[in-house]
Every structure is written in C-alpha cells, then in structure tokens.
Design a protein around this motif. Structure first.
Motif, PDB file in Angstrom:
ATOM      1  N   LEU A   1      -3.659   8.733  -1.448  1.00  0.00           N
ATOM      2  CA  LEU A   1      -4.216   7.689  -0.651  1.00  0.00           C
ATOM      3  C   LEU A   1      -5.358   7.408  -1.222  1.00  0.00           C
ATOM      4  N   ASP A   2      -6.358   8.559  -1.544  1.00  0.00           N
ATOM      5  CA  ASP A   2      -7.768   8.237  -1.858  1.00  0.00           C
ATOM      6  C   ASP A   2      -7.372   7.306  -3.285  1.00  0.00           C
ATOM      7  N   GLU A   3      -6.862   7.559  -3.953  1.00  0.00           N
ATOM      8  CA  GLU A   3      -6.532   6.732  -5.362  1.00  0.00           C
ATOM      9  C   GLU A   3      -6.317   5.291  -5.044  1.00  0.00           C
ATOM     10  N   ALA A   4      -5.325   5.164  -3.978  1.00  0.00           N
ATOM     11  CA  ALA A   4      -5.105   3.745  -3.565  1.00  0.00           C
ATOM     12  C   ALA A   4      -6.288   2.885  -2.849  1.00  0.00           C
ATOM     13  N   GLY A   5      -7.071   3.889  -2.332  1.00  0.00           N
ATOM     14  CA  GLY A   5      -8.335   3.058  -1.933  1.00  0.00           C
ATOM     15  C   GLY A   5      -9.473   2.707  -3.108  1.00  0.00           C
ATOM     16  N   ARG A   6      -9.464   3.755  -3.737  1.00  0.00           N
ATOM     17  CA  ARG A   6     -10.353   3.406  -5.133  1.00  0.00           C
ATOM     18  C   ARG A   6     -10.056   2.211  -5.949  1.00  0.00           C
ATOM     19  N   LEU A   7      -8.590   2.020  -5.931  1.00  0.00           N
ATOM     20  CA  LEU A   7      -7.968   0.915  -6.832  1.00  0.00           C
ATOM     21  C   LEU A   7      -7.961  -0.409  -5.834  1.00  0.00           C
ATOM     22  N   GLY A   8      -8.479  -0.344  -4.689  1.00  0.00           N
ATOM     23  CA  GLY A   8      -8.130  -1.650  -3.872  1.00  0.00           C
ATOM     24  C   GLY A   8      -6.942  -1.833  -3.181  1.00  0.00           C
ATOM     25  N   TYR A   9      -5.844  -1.014  -3.123  1.00  0.00           N
ATOM     26  CA  TYR A   9      -4.664  -1.232  -2.677  1.00  0.00           C
ATOM     27  C   TYR A   9      -4.721  -0.593  -1.231  1.00  0.00           C
ATOM     28  N   ALA A  10      -5.537  -0.167  -0.800  1.00  0.00           N
ATOM     29  CA  ALA A  10      -5.702   0.635   0.605  1.00  0.00           C
ATOM     30  C   ALA A  10      -6.958   0.011   1.313  1.00  0.00           C
ATOM     31  N   GLU A  11      -6.724  -0.426   2.479  1.00  0.00           N
ATOM     32  CA  GLU A  11      -7.979  -0.686   3.204  1.00  0.00           C
ATOM     33  C   GLU A  11      -8.929   0.576   3.605  1.00  0.00           C
ATOM     34  N   ALA A  12     -10.122   0.238   4.017  1.00  0.00           N
ATOM     35  CA  ALA A  12     -10.909   1.391   4.361  1.00  0.00           C
ATOM     36  C   ALA A  12     -10.305   2.225   5.560  1.00  0.00           C
TER      37      ALA A  12
ATOM     38  N   THR B   1       0.960  -1.274  -0.066  1.00  0.00           N
ATOM     39  CA  THR B   1       0.015   0.123   0.099  1.00  0.00           C
ATOM     40  C   THR B   1       0.877   1.243   0.215  1.00  0.00           C
ATOM     41  N   THR B   2       1.857   1.077   0.918  1.00  0.00           N
ATOM     42  CA  THR B   2       2.582   2.492   0.927  1.00  0.00           C
ATOM     43  C   THR B   2       3.585   2.594  -0.040  1.00  0.00           C
ATOM     44  N   ASN B   3       3.988   1.291  -0.971  1.00  0.00           N
ATOM     45  CA  ASN B   3       4.809   1.722  -1.991  1.00  0.00           C
ATOM     46  C   ASN B   3       4.166   2.223  -3.100  1.00  0.00           C
ATOM     47  N   PHE B   4       2.790   1.724  -3.255  1.00  0.00           N
ATOM     48  CA  PHE B   4       1.892   2.166  -4.459  1.00  0.00           C
ATOM     49  C   PHE B   4       1.698   3.838  -4.189  1.00  0.00           C
ATOM     50  N   ILE B   5       1.569   4.136  -3.057  1.00  0.00           N
ATOM     51  CA  ILE B   5       1.412   5.807  -2.711  1.00  0.00           C
ATOM     52  C   ILE B   5       2.473   6.369  -2.999  1.00  0.00           C
ATOM     53  N   LEU B   6       3.935   6.071  -2.430  1.00  0.00           N
ATOM     54  CA  LEU B   6       4.881   6.656  -2.672  1.00  0.00           C
ATOM     55  C   LEU B   6       5.323   6.751  -4.197  1.00  0.00           C
ATOM     56  N   SER B   7       5.248   5.610  -4.969  1.00  0.00           N
ATOM     57  CA  SER B   7       5.472   5.596  -6.230  1.00  0.00           C
ATOM     58  C   SER B   7       4.670   6.489  -7.029  1.00  0.00           C
ATOM     59  N   ALA B   8       3.342   6.547  -6.988  1.00  0.00           N
ATOM     60  CA  ALA B   8       2.336   7.465  -7.646  1.00  0.00           C
ATOM     61  C   ALA B   8       2.528   8.759  -7.177  1.00  0.00           C
ATOM     62  N   MET B   9       3.305   9.276  -5.962  1.00  0.00           N
ATOM     63  CA  MET B   9       3.546  10.603  -5.777  1.00  0.00           C
ATOM     64  C   MET B   9       4.690  10.907  -6.345  1.00  0.00           C
ATOM     65  N   ASP B  10       5.558   9.801  -6.661  1.00  0.00           N
ATOM     66  CA  ASP B  10       6.755  10.268  -7.306  1.00  0.00           C
ATOM     67  C   ASP B  10       6.742  10.369  -8.921  1.00  0.00           C
ATOM     68  N   SER B  11       5.806   9.593  -9.484  1.00  0.00           N
ATOM     69  CA  SER B  11       5.360   9.958 -10.956  1.00  0.00           C
ATOM     70  C   SER B  11       4.579  10.657 -11.241  1.00  0.00           C
ATOM     71  N   THR B  12       3.622  11.275 -10.277  1.00  0.00           N
ATOM     72  CA  THR B  12       2.597  12.279 -10.668  1.00  0.00           C
ATOM     73  C   THR B  12       2.545  13.515  -9.956  1.00  0.00           C
ATOM     74  N   GLY B  13       3.651  13.560  -8.893  1.00  0.00           N
ATOM     75  CA  GLY B  13       3.756  14.952  -8.270  1.00  0.00           C
ATOM     76  C   GLY B  13       2.409  15.232  -7.290  1.00  0.00           C
ATOM     77  N   ALA B  14       1.554  14.229  -7.172  1.00  0.00           N
ATOM     78  CA  ALA B  14       0.210  14.455  -6.396  1.00  0.00           C
ATOM     79  C   ALA B  14       0.627  14.415  -4.806  1.00  0.00           C
ATOM     80  N   GLY B  15      -0.105  15.040  -4.019  1.00  0.00           N
ATOM     81  CA  GLY B  15       0.125  14.894  -2.396  1.00  0.00           C
ATOM     82  C   GLY B  15      -0.366  13.594  -1.888  1.00  0.00           C
ATOM     83  N   TYR B  16       0.091  13.343  -0.665  1.00  0.00           N
ATOM     84  CA  TYR B  16      -0.215  12.194  -0.036  1.00  0.00           C
ATOM     85  C   TYR B  16      -1.864  11.678  -0.054  1.00  0.00           C
ATOM     86  N   ALA B  17      -2.630  12.784   0.645  1.00  0.00           N
ATOM     87  CA  ALA B  17      -4.046  12.442   0.818  1.00  0.00           C
ATOM     88  C   ALA B  17      -4.564  12.106  -0.527  1.00  0.00           C
ATOM     89  N   GLU B  18      -4.261  12.942  -1.759  1.00  0.00           N
ATOM     90  CA  GLU B  18      -4.835  12.622  -2.802  1.00  0.00           C
ATOM     91  C   GLU B  18      -4.553  11.132  -3.475  1.00  0.00           C
TER      92      GLU B  18
END
Length: 434
Positions: free
Chosen positions: A181-192, A162-179
């Motif tokens: 994390l929401d995407e990780a939840g939508r894709l099923g990588y993060a728990e509720a 979960t955390t690797n997905f979030i940090l990888s996405a932040m690195d590739s897109t420039g998005a913030g942590y909260a944004e």
C-alpha cells in the motif's frame, strides 16, 4: 454538420484531473466534435471551489456559483465533482428543468440513481454515466443497450485499480499488504486516504450500478456485501499459489435461481481466489476488467484503463457526444430499466465456495474430525490436501458451493476443534466449476 445549428451549451461542474482533460479536448478539437454531433459544442462555464488554482481555464469561464451555472442558459451539465452533495441537488435541478446530464459520480448513482432517473423521465432529459464504472472501458453502454435483448446471468470483474495494483504486487513480490500500500501511494495509485478503495466502498458503488443495469433491478450500494483487502496476507497469496490461483478483489453480481425457480440478485465485493487460467487472473497493475456471462452472447470480457484523467475523459466525452446528438435530432437516450424488481439476496444465503487453510496436529483422526464439521453443516468437500511437519500438519480444504452462512459457521466450528491449532487462511473461490 448544420452550420446554422445553435451550439450545444455545456456547463462543467468540477475541473480536476478529468475535468481539465475534458475541457482541453473540447477546446483542441472543436471541428471534430461538431462534425460528430451535428452542432458546435460551447462550454459556457466551469464551476470550481478555488478559481485561483485553475490557471488552465479561461478566466471568463470560471465561477464558484455552481447553482447559478446550472440554472443558467445551458443544455447539458457535466458533473465531475463527485460525492453526494451538492452534486445530487445540482443534478436534480438540471434534470427537472429539462437539461441533460453527464456524470462520472458512481457514489451518487449507487445511492440516488432512482431519484435521478425519475427526474430525467419526468422532464424528458437524458442522463449518461459511462465514466462512473471502469473509466475508459465501454462497459455500461453494452449492458444498457447492446445486451438489452439478452439475459445476463453474471457480471464479475476487477473494478478498482488501486486494489488490483496492491494484490498484483503482493502476488509478484511476496510483500505484505502495508508495504505494498505504501508503494502504491508513492507511485500515485493510492490516494492519501485510501479507505474508499482498500475497504471496498468504491467497488461496491460500481457493483450496485452494474447489478442494476444487468438485472433490471434497483440495487443500491447498501445492498452490496462489502469486504476490503486489508486482511489479505502473504499467507493467503501463498496458499492461492499452491493451487495455481491468484487473489483479486472482485465485484460479483449474479442472478441466483433457486430450485423452485425463484430468482434473486446477489451483489458482493470481496477478495477471492481465481484460477490463473481465468481471463481476470492476468489483469495486473491498475487495470480493470469485467467478465460478463449472458445466455445468448456467451462470455464477454471488457478490459482497459479503469481510471486516470485521459481515459475517464474519453468516457465522459463519449457520453457528451451521445447527449448532443440526441439534442440535435430531438431524440432521447435509454431510460432506467428496473422492470424485473428482483429481490436482493443476503450474503448469508448466497452460494459461494471456500478455500480454508488449517494448521492441525499431525495425528490420526484429524481429517475425520474436520470432515465431520463440514458434514454437520451440509457442506461437501471438493479438494483436500494434507502435509505433515513433525508434530504439526497443514490441511487445505476447498469446498463445493454452499450458502455463505453455512460455510462461515463451519469455519467457526472447525476453529474450536482441539486438533486445530490455527485457521491460517479463509478465502472464497471464484471462476471455476463448483
């Protein structure tokens, strides 16, 4: 296969994503598993809390009485319910009665592993737990068996998808942590409730298991220094990029040797910058990878899917086959190895390196004032970069290795300097010469 051999009777505790896959594979490939183990495998019961939610399980196997199932006529208990209780009590019951155990319960092992190992030793039962760390990746068995004749100095890895997905996405897109994390939840990588993942609890439990195996020392989750990723900002990611680094949440377990030869174990989980040339830097999405450094074997890397029903079921079934083979030949699996009994080193005394980004006044003498703070705390500087921006300037400092407490104290003192407008980013640096 011995056709006359009585079946290996298996009790399954929990039938979620992983348990369902374990049950399916055992049902679909009975001859294959019988050939691998030397005896048929027979699931005698599946303990769940709400039987009506498990139409995939034959009704005659379902029960809500896990205790009765464990105390019944079974040879192996496979535990996939997670958490501490009732898993702890159920597995102790099984082990004390001589029934072998296969578990994926990292939290239980990290907190009560020694109790479970003692029960297994007393009765002669096996306890296997490959699936507790890094899903399908064959990692614990190499540490426990293949490298048992070697001296492991360091284990460093990405053990939470979960955390690797979030940090990888932040690195590739420039998005913030909260944004992200929401995407990780939508894709099923993060728990509720992603707390266990993003605050580092999951990785810390795994680090405790890895350190215990690698250094033949009992290490619990409470011994592991833990920091999550919620404070990682796009600024941190950008600062790493300027030095050709990326940010990962790392579990780091290492043998620390003082100048007098005294050894201790450091176990920690925290975000860190690593060079993009490092093998772990290219591990993206929800994948896991662990880098092992041993004296004779050198550098080894284990990579693959660290979670999910099928990958984790693969590890569970590998353990189940190993246990069944031992039962067929009246053998025993590996026991706990805690003979080294090394002390666990507190984080403040653990040698680390820092990357520090500062907003400072653009005038003469700033660098000398900042450098004086490092000198005062006996911390040497590896890299300094300064860039002017009108009346302000950015200053980046990368240190050499020093005790973490000295580095933290240095940052606190620097933040109080009148010439320092803001401490923009502070992050540890790993994976390169100090």
């Amino acid at each position: 296969m011995n056709q006359d051999r009585a079946p290996i009777r298996v009790a399954l505790l929990g039938c979620g994503t992983v348990g369902t896959e374990v049950l399916r594979l055992l049902h679909d490939q009975p001859d294959e598993f019988a050939a691998r183990t030397g005896a048929p495998m027979l699931v005698t019961g599946v303990a769940v809390r709400r039987p009506h939610k498990h139409p995939e399980v034959p009704e005659h196997l379902l029960t809500t009485d896990a205790q009765a199932l464990v105390e019944g006529d079974v040879d192996v208990v496979v535990e996939l319910i997670g958490g501490i209780e009732p898993a702890r009590s159920l597995l102790l019951t099984a082990l004390r009665s001589g029934k072998s155990v296969v578990t994926a319960n990292k939290a239980l092992l990290a907190e009560h592993g020694s109790e479970l190992y003692a029960a297994a030793d007393a009765s002669g039962a096996d306890i296997y737990f490959e699936a507790a760390v890094a899903g399908a990746i064959p990692l614990l068995r190499p540490l426990r068996e293949s490298l048992a004749g070697d001296r492991i100095n360091r284990v460093m890895g990405i053990v939470n998808g979960t955390t690797n997905f979030i940090l990888s996405a932040m690195d590739s897109t420039g998005a913030g942590y909260a944004e992200t994390l929401d995407e990780a939840g939508r894709l099923g990588y993060a728990e509720a409730d992603p707390t266990a993942d993003v605050d580092g609890f999951d990785a810390a439990a795994k680090a405790a298991i890895l350190a215990s195996l690698a250094f033949h020392t009992r290490v619990t989750a409470s011994d592991v220094h833990r920091e999550g990723i919620s404070a990682v900002t796009p600024g941190d990611i950008a600062a790493a990029r300027t030095l050709d680094r990326t940010v990962k949440l790392l579990a780091i377990c290492e043998r620390v040797v003082d100048e007098d030869g005294t050894e201790s174990v450091s176990a920690r989980v925290h975000p860190a910058m690593i060079p993009r040339s490092h093998p772990l830097a290219g591990v993206g999405d929800a994948f896991n990878a662990v880098f092992v450094e041993a004296e004779a074997a050198g550098q080894l890397m284990f990579y693959g899917q660290g979670a999910g029903g099928a990958p984790t079921a693969s590890a569970v079934l590998g353990d189940l086959v190993a246990v069944a083979r031992n039962l067929v030949v009246a053998g025993k699996g590996p026991r706990e190895s805690a003979h080294a009994q090394l002390p666990v080193r507190p984080m403040g005394k653990t040698p680390t390196r820092y990357h520090i980004s500062l907003d400072v006044a653009d005038k003469a003498g700033v660098l000398s004032q900042v450098a004086a703070m490092f000198n005062e705390h006996d911390v040497s500087i590896s890299v300094v970069r300064q860039q002017g921006r009108g009346e302000e300037a950015s200053l980046v400092v990368v240190t050499h290795t020093a005790p973490d407490a000295a580095l933290r104290s240095t940052v606190d003192k620097i933040a109080q300097l009148p010439v320092v407008r803001e401490v923009v980013s502070v992050m540890r640096v790993e994976g390169e010469p100090s």
